[in-house]
Design a protein around this motif. Structure first.
Motif, PDB file in Angstrom:
ATOM      1  N   VAL A 490      -6.861  -7.920   3.445  1.00 36.92           N
ATOM      2  CA  VAL A 490      -6.475  -6.553   3.792  1.00 36.92           C
ATOM      3  C   VAL A 490      -5.185  -6.203   3.067  1.00 36.92           C
ATOM      4  O   VAL A 490      -4.221  -6.980   3.106  1.00 36.92           O
ATOM      5  CB  VAL A 490      -6.215  -6.411   5.318  1.00 36.92           C
ATOM      6  N   TYR A 491      -5.158  -5.055   2.412  1.00 32.26           N
ATOM      7  CA  TYR A 491      -3.923  -4.573   1.800  1.00 32.26           C
ATOM      8  C   TYR A 491      -3.493  -3.329   2.565  1.00 32.26           C
ATOM      9  O   TYR A 491      -4.299  -2.420   2.777  1.00 32.26           O
ATOM     10  CB  TYR A 491      -4.142  -4.245   0.321  1.00 32.26           C
ATOM     11  N   VAL A 492      -2.230  -3.340   3.001  1.00 32.82           N
ATOM     12  CA  VAL A 492      -1.731  -2.220   3.803  1.00 32.82           C
ATOM     13  C   VAL A 492      -0.640  -1.501   3.009  1.00 32.82           C
ATOM     14  O   VAL A 492       0.332  -2.135   2.580  1.00 32.82           O
ATOM     15  CB  VAL A 492      -1.151  -2.721   5.143  1.00 32.82           C
ATOM     16  N   PHE A 493      -0.795  -0.208   2.819  1.00 31.90           N
ATOM     17  CA  PHE A 493       0.215   0.573   2.106  1.00 31.90           C
ATOM     18  C   PHE A 493       0.741   1.638   3.059  1.00 31.90           C
ATOM     19  O   PHE A 493       0.041   2.602   3.372  1.00 31.90           O
ATOM     20  CB  PHE A 493      -0.395   1.249   0.875  1.00 31.90           C
ATOM     21  N   ASP A 494       1.967   1.421   3.577  1.00 32.13           N
ATOM     22  CA  ASP A 494       2.516   2.369   4.540  1.00 32.13           C
ATOM     23  C   ASP A 494       3.318   3.430   3.799  1.00 32.13           C
ATOM     24  O   ASP A 494       4.489   3.219   3.456  1.00 32.13           O
ATOM     25  CB  ASP A 494       3.414   1.628   5.548  1.00 32.13           C
ATOM     26  N   ASP A 495       2.687   4.551   3.570  1.00 25.18           N
ATOM     27  CA  ASP A 495       3.335   5.664   2.868  1.00 25.18           C
ATOM     28  C   ASP A 495       3.967   5.179   1.566  1.00 25.18           C
ATOM     29  O   ASP A 495       5.057   5.610   1.189  1.00 25.18           O
ATOM     30  CB  ASP A 495       4.432   6.271   3.770  1.00 25.18           C
TER      31      ASP A 495
END
Ligand SMILES: Nc1ncnc2c1ncn2[C@@H]1O[C@H](COP(=O)(O)OP(=O)(O)OP(=O)(O)O)[C@@H](O)[C@H]1O
Length: 575
Positions: A490-495
């Motif tokens: 999972v890759y998470v890009f927060d803003d």
């Protein structure tokens, strides 16, 4: 304090105390020998006796010096080792504290606890191993020997000792509370200083230098004022003790002179008695220092223990389930997830449900404070859900080790953080084995290869603390590349695309879509254009999912999404 001290090696501490006992015995023996030399050697003109006893005294003095050195060595080594252990324990604890608990202490206080408080403990332990045990032994030994030399002269102590107790007690009464408050004031200085250093750009932009200087000066003045007060009070100890010692000397010589005249006392015994009296008073002084330092160290020990004993709400279970990289089989599921911050009345997230599989992009959009960051923070367990479950590859994330979970997640937080070093070192942060080619590939996807290759040192270019020598957009792209280098499900890009121009944003998303066929991508964004191509868009409003679907579906039937979309793009851009 005891809990902290238990972390010390008791064998080495015992060795230090052993040396110290030798030293005290030697020091107590010497005045007796001086009295023998005077009364049996000098008074009778017995040169051989003087040489003989003088030689023995030399040997005892050498033993005393060796014992003092041995004690100092072991006491210093053990106290320094204790300091090292405490610093490392606090650091490890702080590093693993949940975000909420970390926030309760604050970085400034944690730094003070790791430095100032640990120093206090170190200093007290060193004193303890050198002086604290020496003082009572010397006090008892010297009192016994003084009594043996001349019982009548001990009456001087009936006046002197109460005076010492009053002087020392008075000093402690005023100094101890001030010492305690100094700790809090050190915290305050660190807090203000840190805040000002991190906010230096804002301070300059708002022309608030003088305001902030005053704020710092105030904290600094407050600390200095207390420090001067407490040190002045403690400084009284020396002259008071010198006065008492001189008085004792006069008293002993006065009475001793009369006893000598009456042939009841020998000169040597009086000299020995004076030396023992001084040893008794020095012991009192040392004990008083202990009484000043121990409460201060106790305050430090309490502050250290508070961190070390902090119960962490985010823990690994006893028998965690094994999980490994699933690549094409990766799944991520939110199952009726609710979340409330510890001190909040309302839920920050309410009944969130969705399921995604490898190759899919899930986007979260919503206004400020809608709960987007909270949402993504739940995935690597920076917070734990209040109820409901999050499953990664079918495993409830609470049932797997935090380490294993985070190994499977590539996370780019809202504020891109880079570490001091080189670009290469930053890129290898999540994967030490990464090859040069893989780094360039990640930089290419993150649209960072252009500017890195144009830098004179390329991958070896210097990165300042926090990445201060890069622009906001460059920092974001480097942080994205760093996350991509990690092999993750999972890759998470927060803003993470907010500082990018539209063209770079579009190129990056295109590259991500092509590359991320074996991973789930979670993107938080404020811009509709960033998430238009996502497989699933969740529209958040005040913690609730008020819309769920693709861009097309939401644009057709979700009011909140329509409002966001039409406020940002023209109608023809939205289709
Ligand atoms: N540590 C905290 N303790 C208590 N409440 C918090 C905490 N952090 C965030 N909140 C609250 O939770 C809500 C959601 O915050 P969150 O940071 O998730 O919003 P967001 O959608 O990411 O906002 P933004 O787009 O401005 O970053 C807000 O009302 C915020 O005030």
């Amino acid at each position: 304090m005891i809990k902290v001290v238990k972390k010390m090696s008791f064998t080495s501490a015992l060795v230090a105390v052993g040396f110290m006992i030798f030293q005290v015995i030697a020091d107590l023996y010497l005045p007796s020998m001086t009295s023998n030399i005077i009364d049996n050697g000098v008074a009778r003109g017995d040169i051989d006796y003087i040489w003989h006893i003088g030689g023995v005294m030399m040997v005892i003095s050498v033993i005393s010096i060796i014992a003092a050195f041995g004690n100092a060595f072991f006491a210093t080594r053990e106290s320094q080792r204790l300091g090292k252990k405490l610093r490392s324990d606090i650091y490890k604890k702080a590093e693993n504290l949940s975000i909420d608990k970390f926030g309760n202490y604050g970085a400034a206080s944690l730094i003070t606890r790791t430095t100032n408080d640990v120093n206090q403990i170190q200093r007290v332990m060193q004193m303890f191993l050198r002086l604290m045990i020496q003082a009572p032994i010397m006090l008892l030994g010297a009192s016994f020997l003084a009594y043996q030399k001349d019982a009548q002269l001990t009456k001087v102590f009936f006046v002197v000792i109460p005076l010492v107790i009053i002087a020392v007690g008075g000093i402690m009464y005023f100094a101890v509370p001030l010492f305690r408050s100094m700790q809090k004031k050190t915290d305050r200085i660190n807090l203000v200083f840190r805040e000002e250093l991190t906010g230096v750009r804002v301070i300059r932009a708002f022309n608030k230098e003088s305001y902030e200087t005053e704020r710092f000066d105030q904290a600094n003045r407050d600390f200095t004022h207390t420090a001067i007060k407490v040190n002045t009070i403690v400084a009284l100890m020396m002259p008071l003790m010198t006065l008492i010692m001189s008085g004792t000397n006069i008293g002993i010589t006065w009475f001793g002179g009369q006893y000598i005249a009456d042939m009841q006392l020998q000169v040597g015994n009086m000299i020995a008695f004076i030396t023992y009296a001084m040893q008794i008073l020095i012991s009192f002084m040392l004990l008083s220092m202990i009484f000043v330092m121990v409460p201060r160290a106790q305050a430090s020990a309490d502050r250290i223990n508070e961190v070390l004993e902090e119960t962490d709400d985010i823990k690994d279970i006893n028998q965690p389930e094994a999980i490994s990289l699933s690549k094409a089989d990766a799944t991520l599921e939110f199952d009726h997830v609710n979340f409330r911050y510890a001190d909040a009345d309302n839920l920050a997230l309410e009944d969130v449900n969705f399921k995604a599989k490898a190759g899919q992009t899930v986007a979260i959009i919503g206004g400020t404070g809608a709960g987007k960051t909270t949402f993504v923070n739940l995935i690597p367990r920076l917070h734990d859900t209040s109820s409901g479950a999050i499953r990664l590859n079918g495993h409830k994330i609470q049932n797997i080790k935090q380490y294993d979970l985070r190994e499977l997640i590539g996370f780019v937080p809202q504020t891109a953080v880079l570490f001091r070093g080189t670009i290469r070192e930053n890129m290898r942060y999540g994967n030490q084995k990464v090859t040069e080619q893989q780094i360039w590939q990640a930089l290419k996807i993150a649209q960072a290869d252009d500017f890195v290759s144009q830098m004179a040192d390329g991958l070896d270019s210097y990165v300042e603390q926090g990445g201060g020598n890069f622009s906001g957009g460059q920092r974001q792209r480097l942080a994205i590349a760093r996350a991509l280098i990690k092999q993750a499900d999972v890759y998470v890009f927060d803003d993470s695309f907010s500082a990018l121009d539209f063209k770079t944003d579009a190129n990056l998303r295109q590259a991500l879509q092509e590359e991320m066929t074996e991973a789930i991508t979670v993107i938080v964004a404020q811009r509709v254009s960033t998430i238009m191509d996502a497989d699933l868009i969740l529209v958040l409003e005040a913690g609730k999912v008020v819309g769920k679907g693709t861009h097309k579906e939401l644009l057709a039937n979700n009011k909140t999404y329509q409002e966001i979309a039409y406020s940002q793009l023209r109608e023809e851009d939205l289709t």
